[in-house]
Scaffold this motif. Sequence first.
Motif, PDB file in Angstrom:
ATOM      1  N   SER A 851     -28.102 -16.773  -8.672  1.00 35.41           N
ATOM      2  CA  SER A 851     -27.895 -16.049  -7.418  1.00 35.41           C
ATOM      3  C   SER A 851     -28.477 -14.653  -7.528  1.00 35.41           C
ATOM      4  CB  SER A 851     -26.404 -15.961  -7.086  1.00 35.41           C
ATOM      5  OG  SER A 851     -26.180 -15.104  -5.976  1.00 35.41           O
ATOM      6  N   ASP A 856     -33.826 -14.010  -2.220  1.00 36.54           N
ATOM      7  CA  ASP A 856     -34.356 -15.196  -2.882  1.00 36.54           C
ATOM      8  C   ASP A 856     -35.097 -14.839  -4.168  1.00 36.54           C
ATOM      9  OD1 ASP A 856     -33.409 -16.954  -0.951  1.00 36.54           O
ATOM     10  OD2 ASP A 856     -35.174 -16.650   0.325  1.00 36.54           O
ATOM     11  N   VAL A 875     -34.523 -17.373  -7.502  1.00 36.26           N
ATOM     12  CA  VAL A 875     -33.369 -18.271  -7.585  1.00 36.26           C
ATOM     13  C   VAL A 875     -33.830 -19.689  -7.907  1.00 36.26           C
ATOM     14  CG1 VAL A 875     -31.448 -19.286  -6.303  1.00 36.26           C
ATOM     15  CG2 VAL A 875     -31.994 -16.866  -6.011  1.00 36.26           C
TER      16      VAL A 875
END
Length: 882
Positions: A851, A856, A875
């Motif tokens: 995470s 992203d 990620v």
Amino acid sequence: MVWFISLTNQIITNIIRINIKLKTKLSLFVALLVGITLFAQENYTISGTVIDAKDQLPIPGATVLIVSTVKGVVTDFDGLYSIEAKKGDILQFSFIGYVSQTITVSDKKTINVSLVQDNNQLDEVVIVAYGDQKKKNITSALTKVSGADLQDVAVSRVEDALQGKVAGLRIQVASSEAGGDPKITLRGPGSITGSSSPLIVVDGVVLGTEADILGSIDNNNIESISVLKDASSVAIYGSRGANGVILVTLKKGVSGQTKFSYNTFTGYKFANKNDNFNTSISDERSRLDGLQDVVSSISSDSQNYDRINGDYNTAYAELEAMDFIASLGGGEKNWQDEIFNGGVITSHSFAVRGGSELTSYTASLGYLEDEGIALTDNFKKYNARIKVDSKSKNKKIKYGASIRVNYNDQDKLPARFTDPLRQLGHVPLYLNEDHLKYITQSDPGDAGAQFENIGVGSYGFSRAFDHVFTVDPNDPRAIARDPNTGLPLVSNLTSGGLTLSTTKNVHPLVHFLERSRTKKKLSLNASSYLDFELAKGLNFRQTISTVFRHNKNNEADYLYGQENREQESYRLEGRDELNQYAFESLLKYKKDFGKHNFNTILGFEFTQRDFYTQESEAVGYTNDFNNNIALADGGTTYTDNGTDKLVSYFGRLDYNFDEKYLVQLSARTDGSTRFGSNSRFGFFPAASVGWILSKENFLSESEFVTFLKLRASYGISGSNEISNNIFESLYRFEEAYSTIGYNGQTGVKGVTLANQNLGWEKLIEFNPGVDVTFGRGLLNLAVDYYTRTSKDLILFAPVPGVYGTDNWLQNIGEVKNEGVEIELNSRIISTEKFSWLASGQFSLNRNTVQSLGNNDQIISRIDQDTRPTEFIARVGQPITSF
């Protein structure tokens, strides 16, 4: 006369007879002596069995060696052996974990031996956090490396000697320069913006995670190194143990006669030439010849026919021009040969150890020089150390003090190897009069600054010869030449013609000759302790330690190296200091109640670190003899300082029943000034269990599996390393500003919002494992599986522009490391004077970004000489995989 002759003959005859008798008797005596000798020297077979004196079981793999020879055998699975020996030979019987035994060969042809177990080896002690433990009772993932395995390796740094000895410990060479700091990670990187390096602890003093700490230690002073891997073993270090811990134990004094030792080695380092680069002109011409069939096979109807054939023919002409330029100077060069000139590495270490029953001491001096593999590459290390330990007559009070000083003097590589590898060998280092006739004749356009001061003696560079040579109109594979002189024609073109350069950079040797990059570091570590035995098994120890480190970095780009470049001469001087003070109080209690064994620790620790940094740089110097910033065209100075404090309370309980069932519990609370008031304190618990199956009745008599332990651990540790640069990480819980300029005025701009909840990065780890010994030490196997999740990673989260800042530092990221480690050690032969061991490690790690908050991906940037390196953390992918 006749009588005289007759008498003489008779005397001679008698003498001959006497000599014959003497020779006969002497021959018989010699023959008899030889016979006796041959009989005494005759070998015969001696056989027998080697067993354990305690349980009377055979010992397979025991070594039987004839002393002062290389002749020996190993017992079979039933403990049997057979060896050829003669009367008077001394047989030595040895096996790991047993006291060696020697027996002189007599008339007996059968010798059975019973070896007694060596309790000192069976109860081998391993250094762990804030104490020690029996190796067999350890329930966490730990690897011990002996100092003897390190000092026998001819390298300049401890990390180089550690390579390949600890599964899961990755020592990555980040710089090829002599003495260069490596990048160390244990079980994969767990932080994105912060440091992932393990904590370094030397003789109980926490030194930090900086890459140059291990480089300050003399390898010959190391007694052992313990690498703590899992959360159970490192949680007691709390906020500093998330990335593992490397415990270094230095040698102590010994009671008895003073002993002097001197260790030295000398070696030569070199780099193998990479044949994929710096090919010669003839090699390139041969390569082109090999492509002829491919080019000829292209159809004349192809739309690329003219372009490909044109480029192919021009390549031959360019090689001819390069040949001509090389002929004007010293000929063609291979820049790898010039740059990678190799170097000598030399080490000298002198030590003295001794003491009495109550006081012991050790002192050492060390010097190492590593000339590296490249031009201008050099590393020197100076070490001095004194340690004294003493105790009262009743041995209830102990006192000790030590001081260790190190000075490193490093000439770093001033440039990358890009240019030496990609530039061809026709470019001259210095231009002569003949070269000047063939440099670009008029305005060279984008490389104009390179031609401003060009002349005889100037450094050559690749673009100097662009556009000067043209293709022969009658032979597209040759250069145009004067029909009368045969010399190449010189064109006035500033574009077109033949382009011989591969870069607009200067000559590949210039950065190595006209640049300087130095690093000098002075470090001083001092500590003192006082230990009281309050009651039997109960001890209190107070330790005070201080660490002082001063680093000085200098950079210089000298005048003539910048003469025909757009850059100017340049100087930089950077200094940074660290002053650390630590107070540690430990209460230890060790007690056995029958088969119940306890070993507990309670502790308090306070650490304060004061930092200072200063960096000054300037450009535009008119000579190489003045470093005064005030005399340069422009200069800037940056200074910063800060303080952080850490307060800790911790404890650990080790319990075992009959050294068969093992339990360890630990916990630590840390409070750090690095974080906000709402999350300044962190709590880090851990637990581990173990079961020694080999002590159970169903396995205790096994001769195949002689030791078997199952273990598992679970724990939480933390990290307060917000960034690699300490000055960027202080006070991040407050609003930060940077300076800006507008219309000649200086102001400030908000960089990040305050976050009073900013707290620790946490690492949660689960680690089951198994330790197995086969055949009484013949083969040792350790297998670990781990899954570790780094949570609450400190990351910059973007915020809307209306806030007036760029981002907001928050605990939002998560990274997972999962893997397997296998360590295998085998003892082939082991005696008092000779040992042959084999070992191997295997590690597999899978790193995944779980995470990044609402992002992203995050881009990380490392600024370098001219081109920065950027990495992407995305990620679902490993950190910095793009």
